[in-house]
Structure formats: structure tokens, C-alpha cells
Design an enzyme around this catalytic site. Structure first.
Site: not given
Ligand SMILES: Cc1ncc(C[n+]2csc(CCOP(=O)(O)OP(=O)(O)O)c2C)c(N)n1
Lengths: 608, 236
Positions: A96, A158-159, A208, A518
Site C-alpha cells: 500500500e 479485527f483490522q 464496510k 547520505m
Molecule cells: C524511510 C526512510 N528511512 C530512513 C531515512 C534516512 N535516510 C536518509 S538518506 C538515507 C540513505 C539512503 O541510502 P541509499 O538509498 O542507498 O542512497 P544513497 O544515499 O546511498 O545514494 C537514509 C537512511 C529516510 N530518508 N527514509
């Protein structure tokens, strides 16, 4: 038949549950040919009686919906049953969250609300990330959620989850449908509201019993509620003051925000900027509102914006901000944001005006309308040739550039540029969140609105692939490229199955650095290089995984393979995944550390 | 622009380019500054904004969930709220929410705009200082000195609602200062329990309390329509 409503042992049981003691939908369909007496004694004729669910579907059709994204489930089954007889196109997603992202991207690309559906409980909670994402980015979206029958609400049935409670802070507004006679109009209103004024997501929670109940009520024209009357035309005196301020500016900058694109004001913005020769910087959601190859383009401002955009906004004396909410990733420390500028703020949402940055001249109204009003009021262009030269010097001083030494692994920037070159000018880019997202925005040249589809405000990893599906559904004839990080792609990779099933011609470019890069970059810069949980060397081989899903998969690690592989992937008629093994040490710069001064952006780690 | 600069690059030639430009400390810096509300300030003379108390009145559609939306907004946006009261108005289907907030001017502007933005909200107004405001408090005190309690109750034009051998419960209405003073005065007897409603208010004279609100009187009160109303309705 009559399995009464009881907690079920498995999802399978759950779907057969008949809370009201009536037949399940499947059974009813089978029985429909012969008149039958339902267990509650109601006579059923050949002609299937119209229900609340039919009204929901009719309302969607009347409101102009064409494509829906969702996943089936017990509480939403009546709506799906009604969809069975409808021409609306439904795309079943694997999760979803992806349905919400796909609907969000559909809304961004098409400009009309994207629709997603989910069942109650886990279906609804899975939608919430995508709803929150749409809310932060003001994307038009409607989410329809199933709910347990009204009598069960509040009993931890439920749900059951309190979907309106959960989504109140992340929606423009939400509704709990109460009567079959009204539900069609409610859905119509939710649709109209999602796209009106400042767009945003709306939720209609559909118990529902409401969708199952019979009703003859035909939904009327989809209209926004009476209490919703956004002001579209800015106050004349404010417009005059704004025009006078701009005319006498010596160092003006236009800051375009996402509202320029949502408000279909890109043409007005271009005309205005070119008429008065004012440099244009953009926020991240506004990328594409102004062509990045125009000589007035300063491109993106903020944390990972260009050096020249950050210099220009920091030193300007008048800032015309249009449809921009001054997010902290854009402003850096607000104390040092355009600290000498008189701010003219155009926004359709009065609550944005003076929220984060005080507006000297508030111009509440629709972006396109207010830009035309300003244009009509301007008597001359500001005298700012010298300022334009200064902006040009900054552009030369701080070029967006990178090295490509042969002895080092692939540079991600090179990959982005290679894909840009291989695609049309109107190709749509979607992304996950992380370094790859920043390279995708920095090194691709965007020329048109609605070609950059990304998660800005919420920053949701895993957005890229489902967004690519939504974008492709909205613009089937446009090339769609999704840039993903290894970490981001892993979050929603199951949607490849959907792309394969629908045979969507999209190209997923993984900028694979075996890190959640990042985070690794921040750990290196601010946590003494302690790379806690950021190493992703355990990621699967994405090319093989793609093949397992039935898509094409490629892996590239050399510069001289890039062009050919991109070409092959682009030519393939269906989804393809290219796993680019990039330099794991590469970082995103320029960078303004959180809360820092935009003009003090770092060009390398030792400047942080 | 980035594209064209790198257009000639191919992976085969070794390049040493990268991000270039003056270091941060070599760049010009503007002199100006903003405060945390994003207002341009002269750091030498301008002080930070002080919070003040404001009474905000919101006219809303009287439907389930509206109070949750308003109160949720307050916690989510970290607004400093002192009290919130709600009750029906003369117009069927409408309710008034009266909010007392303590915020800076910028914060109060945000409160008004954010509340106004909620879809079931019809209009929002901030009341002038001269607005008619009142609060109700119920006080339960020890009943050992009924005469003294009665005297104080009379002094604050209150009413005794319940008097027993051990406890006396009184009701006081009035502005916040009066209520505060009364509570202080009753302390000597030992306050056992207290229930305060928070302030509710109307604009003085012909001025509508929220913009556009028609002050026309309606005969049919909507007392019966409160079945669906938020539970903390305060219509005394
Ligand atoms: C759902 C979610 N969880 C955690 C984060 C924190 N976060 C921001 S950037 C990042 C790293 C992303 O890694 P990747 O997709 O491998 O991309 P890269 O930076 O290596 O290009 C994380 C964990 C986020 N933005 N979104």
C-alpha cells in the site's frame, strides 16, 4: 453460511468474515443470477441493487479519476466489487505504501489528484507514509480506506485502526463516511478538495456497512466544501507595493517554489523573469519550473543547491518568493537566509506567509494570477545589469563539476549525465532519497515542469520506483527514469513485479555505493567516521533480482560500458534495472550543514 | 548549466576537475540578520519578541472530529495553549471554539492562520482587549467554617451549589483575574477539588466575534444538537 464476525486465525479467514451476517461478496456475485433471499431476509433481484460502494465509484468517475492504485482487503472489498463493473483502471500494487506513492506521482505528473485504495487496519497504516509524503509536498491525492463496520468501530475490531485519527495531521482534511446516501458526495468533495487551492492529500474512511448498504443516491458534481475559499487574486495595494519594491531593486532574485508548478504558473514565471531580467533560483520541488539551461537560471538553492544559487539568494536585496514554504533545507539557518532582502511572498496559502520567513509584502493568491497582476503593475524593469553580471561570475566561480579519474570507480554524476543525454528533454525523473537523489537533481538538466518527481519534504526512501510506476501511468508516452540508491530501492523493490505485470517501460538506475550513502556522508562529517549500520554491502545483486522479477537487469562498473548499457536498457520495451556500481567514497557537495548559512556552503568535507 | 560544462567529458580521459571556488571564509558576507521569526533585524537595537496572551475565537462546523482537529493542530505545531472551550452558537450546525494562547505576535498570527486553514473552520478572529470574557470555576472546600465560606462566596458574587457538613461547593464566574483572586481567597479553607472551564469570550457591542459572523439572534437554540458534539462542551 454465516461465519459470524470473530477474530480470524489467518488473513484468508479474515477475508471470508461476514461481520453483518450477510453473504460475502464473492458468494453474492455467484448467486446474483438467481433471485435469492439473503440471511437477513432481504429479497434480492436480478438487478444488483446499488450500494454505497457504487456511489463511491460513480463519484470517482464523475470527478475525473481514471487510474487507481491499491491493494484488496476485507473492509474495502465492496468498493473493489463495484470497481469490477467500472471502466476505471485499477493497478494492483505489491504494497500500500507504493500505492500511495504511485498515486502521489500520478498527481504530480498529471496535475489531477491521484487515487489510492487500501483496506482497513494494516492497509490504511501502510498508506500513511505515502499520505504524509503527499502532504509535505502539497501533492493532490485521494486515499480511500476501508473501515470495519460502524458498529464495530471503537471496539478494537479485527483490522481496525483509527484512520481518521492517524491521518488528521497528514491530510488536508479527512472524512469518516457515515451514510451510504452521502458517501458519493463525500468522495467527490475529497477529490475536488485535494486538487483545489493549495493541493494536498485527503482521506475518506469507508466503513464496510456504509459501502455495502443500498442507496439510490447519485453523487452530484464534485465540489469543494463551502468553508474552503482560497483567495486567488492578491490585494491590489500589496501588488503595487510589490511592483514598486521590485522596480527599485538592485539585486533582485526570484525564488520559485513548488507552488509555481502546482499552480501551473511556469509560463508566467518564465515570462516575468525574462521580461524583467531577474535571476531565478528554485526550491527542490520547483525544479523544472524554470529551464535550467536559461541564462537567468541559478538552479536549486539550499543544503545541496548550487553555489551560485546560494550566493545569489544570500546577497539579494529583494526576494520574490513564489509558492514556496521556506523549508529549513532551503533556508539553512533562518537568521542568515537572504538577510538583507525585502521579501515579497506569493502564496495561495496565507498560513505560509510569514511562517518561517517574514514577508515584507504578502501577496496571497494564485501564483499565475499574482504574477500576471505584478506584471501588469510593473512600470519598468529593475536596473540590475551589474547584479546579473555578479550572478554570472558566481556561476563561473562555483561550477557544478566533478572529476572522473580512470583509476577510480564510476562517478554517479557521470551516470546521471549519461542518462540525461540518452533521453528526451521531457523525460521524467523519479528518485529515492539520499545522495543519488541529490546527484539526480544536480546533474540532470531539467527544462519542463512535472519532469522532476521526488520526495522533498518527507524525504521518503523507497519513493522512486513506485513513483516511476505512477508517473508512467500518468504519462505513458514519456520516458521515465528512476534514480535509486541501493538502500532506497530495497525498500520498495517488490513493485518491480507490478512494473513487469503492467509492462511499464521504465528504467531504474541504481547508484549503488553499498552504503546508505547520505548517512555515511554525515557519519564521516559529523560522527568521526563511525559508520554505524550504514554499510549495505549485503544488498542483493539488483540485476539478477530484476531478472527474477521478470524485468531486464544490467550491472555496470566501467565508464566505457555506461553509454551502451544505457542505450540497451532504454531500448528494452519494459522495465529494466541498471545496477551502477559507483564510487562508494563519493559525496554530495556543495553542502550547507543543517542550520548553517547558505552563503557558507562547503565544497568539500574539510570546509564543513 | 551543469550539463554543458561536462558535456565534453568521457570516462576515458582522466579529469582532475571537481567543485572549485573561493573557500567559505574568502566569500563576501552580508551584514544583515534575521531573528528566529525570519524578520530582518538590527542586532544592535532589536529585541526578541515577547509572548502575550491572546483570545482567539473560531467559528466551526459543528461536526464530529473538529475539536480533535483543532487540538491536534495545537500540539503538533507546538502552540502554547492556555485554554480551549467549545459550545454551540445561535446558528444550527455551527459551534464556537474559544482559544486562549500565549505566543509572540508572530506565533499568534500563525495560530489564527493555521486554525483558519482547517477545512471545517468557517472564520477566525482575535478579540480586542475590551472583549467580554468569562470563565467559570467550581470549588469544593472544607465545610468547617460555613459562614466564612459564604462570606467569601458573596464577595465574589458566587453561588453555593452544595453544602454539607464536611464540604461546600461554590461556583464563581468572571474574568480570569477575578477567578484567580477567588481561588486564592478560598485557599484558607483548604480547597479539596477544583474544576475550571477556561475562558470563553465574545466581542463587545455590534462587532462580530469572528469576521463575517452575523450577530443576528436566533430563537431556536441548538441545545438539542449537542448529541454529536465534542464532549467538553461548555455552555453554561
Ligand atoms: C524511510 C526512510 N528511512 C530512513 C531515512 C534516512 N535516510 C536518509 S538518506 C538515507 C540513505 C539512503 O541510502 P541509499 O538509498 O542507498 O542512497 P544513497 O544515499 O546511498 O545514494 C537514509 C537512511 C529516510 N530518508 N527514509
Amino acid at each position: 453460511m454465516s461465519e459470524r464476525a470473530r477474530p480470524a486465525f489467518s488473513e484468508g479467514d479474515a477475508e471470508e468474515e461476514t461481520d453483518t451476517g450477510r453473504e460475502t461478496d464473492t458468494e453474492r456475485k455467484a448467486d446474483a443470477a438467481e433471485p435469492s433471499v439473503e440471511s437477513d431476509g432481504v429479497e434480492q433481484s436480478d438487478e444488483k441493487p446499488r450500494t454505497g460502494a457504487n456511489a463511491v465509484v460513480t463519484a470517482l468517475e464523475r470527478a475525473g479519476a481514471e487510474t487507481l492504485f491499491g491493494v484488496q482487503g476485507g473492509a474495502i472489498m465492496p468498493v473493489y466489487d463495484a470497481l469490477y463493473d467500472s471502466d476505471l483502471r485499477h493497478v494492483t500494487m505489491a504494497h500500500e505504501q507504493a500505492a500511495a506513492h504511485a498515486a502521489d506521482a500520478y498527481g504530480i505528473v498529471s496535475g489531477t489528484p491521484g487515487v489510492c485504495l487500501a483496506t482497513s487496519g494494516p492497509g490504511a497504516t501502510n498508506l500513511t507514509t505515502g499520505i504524509a509524503d503527499a502532504d509535505m509536498d502539497s501533492d493532490p491525492m485521494v486515499a480511500l480506506t476501508g473501515q470495519v463496520p460502524t458498529d464495530f468501530v471503537g471496539n478494537d475490531a479485527f483490522q481496525e485502526t483509527d484512520t481518521t485519527g492517524l491521518t488528521a495531521p497528514i491530510t488536508k482534511t479527512n472524512y469518516f463516511a457515515q451514510r451510504a446516501d452521502d458517501v458519493g458526495n463525500t468522495v467527490g468533495e475529497a477529490f475536488a478538495l485535494a486538487g483545489a487551492g493549495r493541493p494536498g492529500p485527503t482521506v475518506v474512511d469507508l466503513p464496510k456497512d456504509v459501502t455495502q448498504a443500498e442507496t439510490d443516491a447519485e453523487p452530484g458534481e464534485a465540489t469543494t466544501p463551502e468553508t474552503y475559499n482560497p483567495q486567488t487574486v492578491a490585494d491590489g495595494a500589496a501588488v503595487r507595493e510589490g511592483a514598486r519594491t521590485l522596480e527599485r531593486a538592485e539585486k533582485p532574485v526570484i525564488l520559485a517554489g513548488g507552488g509555481v508548478i502546482k499552480g501551473e504558473a511556469s509560463d508566467e514565471l518564465r515570462e516575468f523573469a525574462r521580461n524583467y531580467e531577474i535571476p531565478v533560483a528554485t526550491s527542490m520541488p520547483a525544479v523544472g519550473a524554470f529551464p535550467e539551461d536559461d541564462e537567468l537560471a541559478m538552479e536549486m538553492v539550499g543544503m545541496h543547491g548550487t553555489g551560485y544559487a546560494n550566493m545569489a539568494t544570500t546577497h539579494c536585496d529583494v526576494l520574490l518568493a513564489v509558492g514556496c514554504r521556506f523549508d529549513d533545507r532551503l533556508t539553512g539557518g533562518v537568521e542568515t537566509f537572504a538577510p538583507e532582502a525585502e521579501v515579497l511572498h506569493v502564496d495561495i496559502d496565507p498560513a505560509e506567509v510569514s511562517k518561517n520567513v517574514y514577508a515584507d509584502v504578502p501577496l496571497v493568491g494564485d501564483a499565475a494570477t499574482v504574477l500576471s497582476q505584478l506584471d501588469a503593475e510593473m512600470e519598468r524593469a529593475p536596473d540590475c545589469a551589474e547584479w546579473r553580471d555578479q550572478c554570472q561570475r558566481w556561476t563561473d566561480d562555483y561550477p557544478m563539476d566533478y572529476a572522473t579519474p580512470e583509476d577510480e570507480p564510476l562517478k554517479p554524476q557521470f551516470v546521471v549525465e549519461a542518462l540525461d543525454e540518452a533521453t528526451d528533454d521531457d523525460a521524467i525523473v523519479t528518485t529515492g532519497v539520499g545522495q543519488h537523489q541529490m546527484w539526480a537533481v544536480q546533474y540532470w538538466t531539467y527544462r519542463e515542469p512535472r519532469t522532476w518527481v521526488s520526495s522533498h519534504g518527507l524525504g521518503t526512501m523507497g519513493y522512486g520506483l513506485p513513483a516511476a510506476i505512477g508517473a508512467k501511468m500518468a504519462a505513458p508516452d514519456t520516458e521515465v527514469v528512476s534514480f535509486e540508491g541501493d538502500g532506497s530501492l530495497l525498500m520498495t523493490i517488490q513493485e518491480l513485479a507490478v512494473a513487469v505485470r503492467e509492462n511499464l517501460d521504465i528504467t531504474v538506475a541504481v547508484l549503488n555505493n553499498e552504503y546508505i550513502g547520505m548517512v555515511r556522508q554525515w557519519q564521516d562529517a559529523f560522527f568521526d567516521g563511525r559508520r554505524a549500520a550504514s554499510e549495505y554491502s549485503w544488498c542483493p545483486e539488483f540485476d539478477k533480482l530484476a531478472e527474477a522479477f521478470g524485468a531486464r537487469g544490467f550491472a555496470v562498473s566501467e565508464y566505457d560500458e555506461v553509454a551502451d548499457t544505457v542505450e540497451t536498457a532504454m531500448e528494452y520495451d519494459g522495465p529494466s534495472v541498471v545496477d551502477f556500481r559507483i564510487d562508494p567514497a563519493e559525496n554530495v557537495y556543495p553542502m550547507v550543514p543543517s542550520g548553517g548559512a547558505n552563503g557558507q556552503f562547503a565544497l568539500s568535507e574539510d570546509q564543513l | 548549466m551543469s550539463d554543458s560544462e561536462n558535456a565534453s567529458e568521457t570516462g576515458n580521459e582522466s579529469e582532475t576537475a571537481g567543485l572549485r571556488g573561493p573557500n567559505p571564509e574568502e566569500r563576501p558576507r552580508p551584514d544583515g540578520q534575521r531573528n528566529r521569526h525570519g524578520e530582518r533585524i538590527d542586532t544592535a537595537t532589536d529585541a526578541e519578541q515577547e509572548p502575550r496572551t491572546a483570545v482567539v475565537s473560531a467559528l466551526v462546523e459543528h461536526e464530529p472530529g473538529v475539536l480533535a482537529k483543532v487540538s491536534g493542530l495545537f500540539s503538533r505545531r507546538q502552540f502554547n495553549i492556555e485554554s480551549l472551550t467549545v459550545g454551540p452558537t445561535t446558528v444550527e450546525g455551527h459551534a464556537r471554539i474559544t482559544l486562549v494562547v500565549e505566543e509572540t505576535d508572530a506565533g499568534i498570527e500563525q495560530v489564527k492562520k493555521q486554525v483558519e486553514k482547517l477545512v471545517p473552520v468557517i472564520a477566525v478572529g482575535e478579540l480586542d482587549d475590551d472583549a467580554v470574557r468569562a470563565e467559570l470555576v467550581l470549588l469544593k472546600v472544607r465545610g468547617e467554617e460555613p459562614d466564612k465560606v459564604h462570606a467569601i462566596t458573596q464577595m465574589y458574587e458566587g453561588q453555593t451549589l452544595d453544602a454539607g457538613p464536611r464540604t461546600i461547593t461554590v461556583q464563581i464566574t468572571g474574568d480570569q483575574q477575578k477567578i484567580d483572586d477567588a481561588v486564592d481567597a478560598f485557599r484558607q479553607f483548604g480547597i479539596i477539588e477544583i474544576a475550571r472551564t477556561g475562558q470563553t469570550a465574545l466581542a463587545r457591542g455590534d462587532t462580530p466575534t469572528t469576521p463575517g459572523e452575523s450577530p443576528a439572534a436566533s430563537a431556536e437554540s441548538t441545545a438539542d444538537d449537542t448529541t454529536n458534539a465534542p464532549t467538553d462542551t461548555n455552555d453554561d
